[in-house]
Scaffold this motif. Structure first.
Motif, PDB file in Angstrom:
ATOM      1  N   LEU A 137      -5.938  -2.503  -1.919  1.00 43.29           N
ATOM      2  CA  LEU A 137      -6.624  -3.669  -1.299  1.00 43.29           C
ATOM      3  C   LEU A 137      -7.200  -4.682  -2.165  1.00 43.29           C
ATOM      4  O   LEU A 137      -7.135  -5.906  -2.078  1.00 43.29           O
ATOM      5  CB  LEU A 137      -7.552  -3.360  -0.191  1.00 43.29           C
ATOM      6  CG  LEU A 137      -6.919  -2.642   1.018  1.00 43.29           C
ATOM      7  CD1 LEU A 137      -7.869  -1.944   1.948  1.00 43.29           C
ATOM      8  CD2 LEU A 137      -5.752  -3.430   1.692  1.00 43.29           C
ATOM      9  N   ARG A 138      -7.797  -4.060  -3.338  1.00 38.67           N
ATOM     10  CA  ARG A 138      -8.655  -4.813  -4.224  1.00 38.67           C
ATOM     11  C   ARG A 138      -7.626  -5.520  -5.112  1.00 38.67           C
ATOM     12  O   ARG A 138      -7.891  -6.603  -5.402  1.00 38.67           O
ATOM     13  CB  ARG A 138      -9.559  -3.735  -5.198  1.00 38.67           C
ATOM     14  CG  ARG A 138     -10.570  -3.393  -4.291  1.00 38.67           C
ATOM     15  CD  ARG A 138     -11.889  -4.120  -3.869  1.00 38.67           C
ATOM     16  NE  ARG A 138     -12.306  -4.965  -5.174  1.00 38.67           N
ATOM     17  CZ  ARG A 138     -13.364  -4.522  -5.664  1.00 38.67           C
ATOM     18  NH1 ARG A 138     -13.999  -3.384  -5.274  1.00 38.67           N
ATOM     19  NH2 ARG A 138     -13.924  -5.154  -6.830  1.00 38.67           N
ATOM     20  N   VAL A 139      -6.502  -5.053  -5.584  1.00 39.40           N
ATOM     21  CA  VAL A 139      -5.864  -5.829  -6.605  1.00 39.40           C
ATOM     22  C   VAL A 139      -5.102  -6.768  -5.822  1.00 39.40           C
ATOM     23  O   VAL A 139      -4.630  -7.828  -6.206  1.00 39.40           O
ATOM     24  CB  VAL A 139      -4.672  -4.695  -7.021  1.00 39.40           C
ATOM     25  CG1 VAL A 139      -3.557  -5.605  -7.751  1.00 39.40           C
ATOM     26  CG2 VAL A 139      -5.266  -3.607  -8.051  1.00 39.40           C
ATOM     27  N   ALA A 197      -4.260  13.937   1.018  1.00 40.27           N
ATOM     28  CA  ALA A 197      -4.979  13.201   1.993  1.00 40.27           C
ATOM     29  C   ALA A 197      -6.097  12.727   1.136  1.00 40.27           C
ATOM     30  O   ALA A 197      -6.592  11.552   1.519  1.00 40.27           O
ATOM     31  CB  ALA A 197      -5.668  13.903   3.261  1.00 40.27           C
ATOM     32  N   VAL A 198      -6.893  13.530   0.197  1.00 38.87           N
ATOM     33  CA  VAL A 198      -8.202  13.023  -0.303  1.00 38.87           C
ATOM     34  C   VAL A 198      -7.546  12.014  -1.521  1.00 38.87           C
ATOM     35  O   VAL A 198      -8.424  10.860  -1.696  1.00 38.87           O
ATOM     36  CB  VAL A 198      -8.816  14.257  -1.359  1.00 38.87           C
ATOM     37  CG1 VAL A 198      -9.769  13.722  -2.348  1.00 38.87           C
ATOM     38  CG2 VAL A 198      -9.377  15.302  -0.257  1.00 38.87           C
ATOM     39  N   GLY A 199      -6.268  11.913  -2.072  1.00 37.06           N
ATOM     40  CA  GLY A 199      -6.084  10.707  -2.825  1.00 37.06           C
ATOM     41  C   GLY A 199      -5.726   9.520  -2.125  1.00 37.06           C
ATOM     42  O   GLY A 199      -5.490   8.679  -2.902  1.00 37.06           O
ATOM     43  N   LEU A 200      -5.460   9.507  -1.017  1.00 40.90           N
ATOM     44  CA  LEU A 200      -5.042   8.283  -0.029  1.00 40.90           C
ATOM     45  C   LEU A 200      -6.072   7.362  -0.096  1.00 40.90           C
ATOM     46  O   LEU A 200      -5.773   5.945  -0.110  1.00 40.90           O
ATOM     47  CB  LEU A 200      -4.625   8.708   1.260  1.00 40.90           C
ATOM     48  CG  LEU A 200      -3.185   9.505   1.600  1.00 40.90           C
ATOM     49  CD1 LEU A 200      -3.202   9.907   3.088  1.00 40.90           C
ATOM     50  CD2 LEU A 200      -2.265   8.894   0.786  1.00 40.90           C
ATOM     51  N   ILE A 214       0.784  -1.052   0.099  1.00 42.40           N
ATOM     52  CA  ILE A 214       0.091   0.093  -0.045  1.00 42.40           C
ATOM     53  C   ILE A 214       1.015   1.072   0.108  1.00 42.40           C
ATOM     54  O   ILE A 214       0.599   2.209  -0.815  1.00 42.40           O
ATOM     55  CB  ILE A 214      -0.777   0.054   1.003  1.00 42.40           C
ATOM     56  CG1 ILE A 214      -1.847  -0.992   1.077  1.00 42.40           C
ATOM     57  CG2 ILE A 214      -1.703   1.202   1.367  1.00 42.40           C
ATOM     58  CD1 ILE A 214      -2.781  -1.350   2.219  1.00 42.40           C
ATOM     59  N   THR A 215       1.908   1.214   0.672  1.00 40.64           N
ATOM     60  CA  THR A 215       2.720   2.474   1.082  1.00 40.64           C
ATOM     61  C   THR A 215       3.440   3.022  -0.166  1.00 40.64           C
ATOM     62  O   THR A 215       3.785   4.252  -0.438  1.00 40.64           O
ATOM     63  CB  THR A 215       3.335   2.531   2.293  1.00 40.64           C
ATOM     64  OG1 THR A 215       4.234   1.171   2.150  1.00 40.64           O
ATOM     65  CG2 THR A 215       2.799   2.423   3.580  1.00 40.64           C
TER      66      THR A 215
END
Length: 521
Positions: A513-515, A502-505, A66-67
């Motif tokens: 998570l889906r991938v 923040a909005v793009g996070l 994720i990061t």
């Protein structure tokens, strides 16, 4: 594009001739050098980290899934503001160095952040997630049969990676690198802030300093030609290389467990771009924003956030639909016409947003004025700016600008679908649209989600087109950050910049998570 072409053909050649005699070669040389640096950097970081978190296991691997995507939420120019604030001569790093050593300004050498190398580092840190996302989706969709066969024949894990996995993922990786390169040659905010002379800065110099739109359009055509050359070279080099997976569960590839120095090396390799591209800039921006007069919970800022989310959501959905249309057309009707359609769709990504905005505004404003004049003459009714004053014209500019991103993501996944799947679907009575809806789209869900994320975040960060084409009193977070930075209020500009991140996070994390839940092997 036609409007820009007409402006270029009707423009005065005096300014372009002056540029050719003075700085045009510098524009060309610097742009090519920047492209090479960013292309190599994004290729190495994006592909290497995608392979490590997908095909190996080491401490922190799940977290890095994720990061590693988080820097995608950063505009490159915001990263430039943050690092200049810290690394420039009056910044905390050099100030501390002088205080500790007692050196004067001329007693030591320190790398210059405002340089081509500095701009390349900033762009690489925010653009490598393009390659990472597409490469990881491709690795997840691969069957492990070929990789395991290579290992059983005596190849090491790294040899099997270079001989089997990397070539199979090549369409997706090449698409990601091409996106990063096109974004690089179109970038204006970073190179302008660092004083790096590229074609993008040349276009804006002609437009603003010389007030010559024809000359700017002529330079834009050079940029278009460069983008087309990149697309042609990539497709030619790829040739007819393809691979097909007969079943997604042919062989499940178990991740390789890394230990000792290999685990440490993998951890460091994944941690460095996350720290430099996200964690450290966030800390710097928070420090810059503390004490500023910007109130995130005010009605004004909530309006900025709402406008940004609305534009990004609508543009992402429409752009992905357009990319699926073009990509599926290329699959159904392979040939020169579909190839030209694919090349033309990609050109917008290499053109500065301001040029696209004017190229769209000129004909639409002309239509609005002609319609208003006809309605006045015929019915004595004024229609005003019927289309020009709406967000749909701005969304059209976003679509032209970012369809290449969605198209590359879609084609990277589509290249893994065997043509026999289409034939089998049609033989069972499905129409062409039914095959797309019931066969292709479910399988290509990771690639489609990747496309949605890329376009969403890119629209959140887009500045020039938004400045020119937004309706009256329809400001976004990017516009607010630009206004504050233009007034040298960098501390205040850090606040809306942090909100953009923040909005793009959220979509970044949801996508990962889906991938990550897609079946491997």
């Amino acid at each position: 594009m036609i409007a820009v072409l007409l402006a270029a053909l009707s423009g005065n050649l005096d300014v372009l001739r002056h540029l050719a005699e003075t700085v045009l070669w510098d524009y060309t040389r610097t742009t090519i050098f920047l492209v090479l640096l960013v292309g190599a950097g994004t290729l190495i970081i994006g592909t290497g980290t995608a392979w490590l978190v997908t095909m190996t296991r080491f401490p922190g691997a799940r977290l890095f899934e994720i990061t590693l995507v988080l820097p995608l939420a950063f505009p490159a120019y915001v990263l430039a503001y943050a690092y200049t604030h810290v690394l420039d001569h009056p910044g905390i790093v050099q100030s501390t160095l002088r205080d500790v050593t007692g050196w004067g300004p001329r007693d030591y050498w320190f790398p210059e952040i405002r340089s081509v190398g500095g701009a390349a580092i900033m762009l690489t840190l925010v653009l490598y997630p393009y390659v990472y996302l597409l490469a990881r989706a491709a690795f997840l969709q691969q069957s492990g049969g070929a990789f395991l066969a290579a290992r059983s024949l005596g190849s090491s894990a790294w040899a099997a990676f270079f001989k089997i996995s990397l070539p199979m993922a090549r369409p997706a990786i090449a698409g990601g690198v091409l996106l990063a390169i096109m974004e690089t040659i179109a970038d204006f905010g970073t190179v302008a802030y660092f004083g790096v002379q590229t074609f993008a800065t040349g276009i804006y110099a002609s437009w603003i300093s010389f007030d010559n739109r024809g000359s700017a359009a002529q330079l834009a055509l050079c940029l278009l030609a460069f983008a087309l050359l990149l697309a042609v070279l990539e497709r030619t080099q790829r040739g007819s290389a393809k691979f097909h997976t007969n079943t997604k569960r042919q062989a499940r590839l178990l991740p390789i467990r890394l230990t000792g120095l290999r685990a440490v090396g993998a951890f460091v390799f994944c941690a460095v771009p996350v720290i430099l591209g996200f964690a450290l800039p966030v800390v710097i921006l928070i420090d810059m924003g503390v004490g500023s007069e910007q109130n995130l919970f005010s009605a004004r800022y909530l309006h900025f956030i709402q406008n940004s989310l609305t534009l990004a959501s609508i543009a992402a959905v429409l752009t992905v639909l357009a990319a699926v249309t073009v990509g599926y057309f290329q699959r159904l009707v392979p040939g020169r016409a579909s190839a030209i359609a694919g090349y033309a769709a990609r050109l917008g990504y290499a053109v500065p947003g301001g040029v696209i905005a004017v190229g769209i505004m000129v004909p639409i404003a002309g239509f609005d004025n002609a319609l208003d004049a006809w309605m006045r003459k015929t019915f004595d009714i004024s229609t005003g700016l019927l289309i020009s004053g709406t967000i749909w014209v701005l969304i059209a500019a976003y679509l032209v600008r970012f369809i290449a991103a969605a198209l590359n993501a879609y084609e990277g996944g589509q290249s893994t679908l065997h043509v026999n799947m289409d034939a089998a679907s049609r033989s069972l009575g499905e129409t062409r649209f039914g095959t797309l809806r019931r066969v292709h789209l479910p399988i290509l869900r990771p690639s489609l989600l990747t496309a949605l994320l890329i376009v969403f975040v890119d629209v959140m960060k887009e500045l020039p087109a938004t400045l020119i084409m937004r309706p009256f009193d329809y400001d976004t977070l990017a516009v607010q950050a630009y206004r504050l930075a233009s007034d040298e209020r960098l501390s205040g500009a850090a606040v809306p910049s942090l909100v953009i991140v923040a909005v793009g996070l959220l979509p970044v994390i949801l996508l990962c998570l889906r991938v990550g839940r897609q079946p491997q092997g």
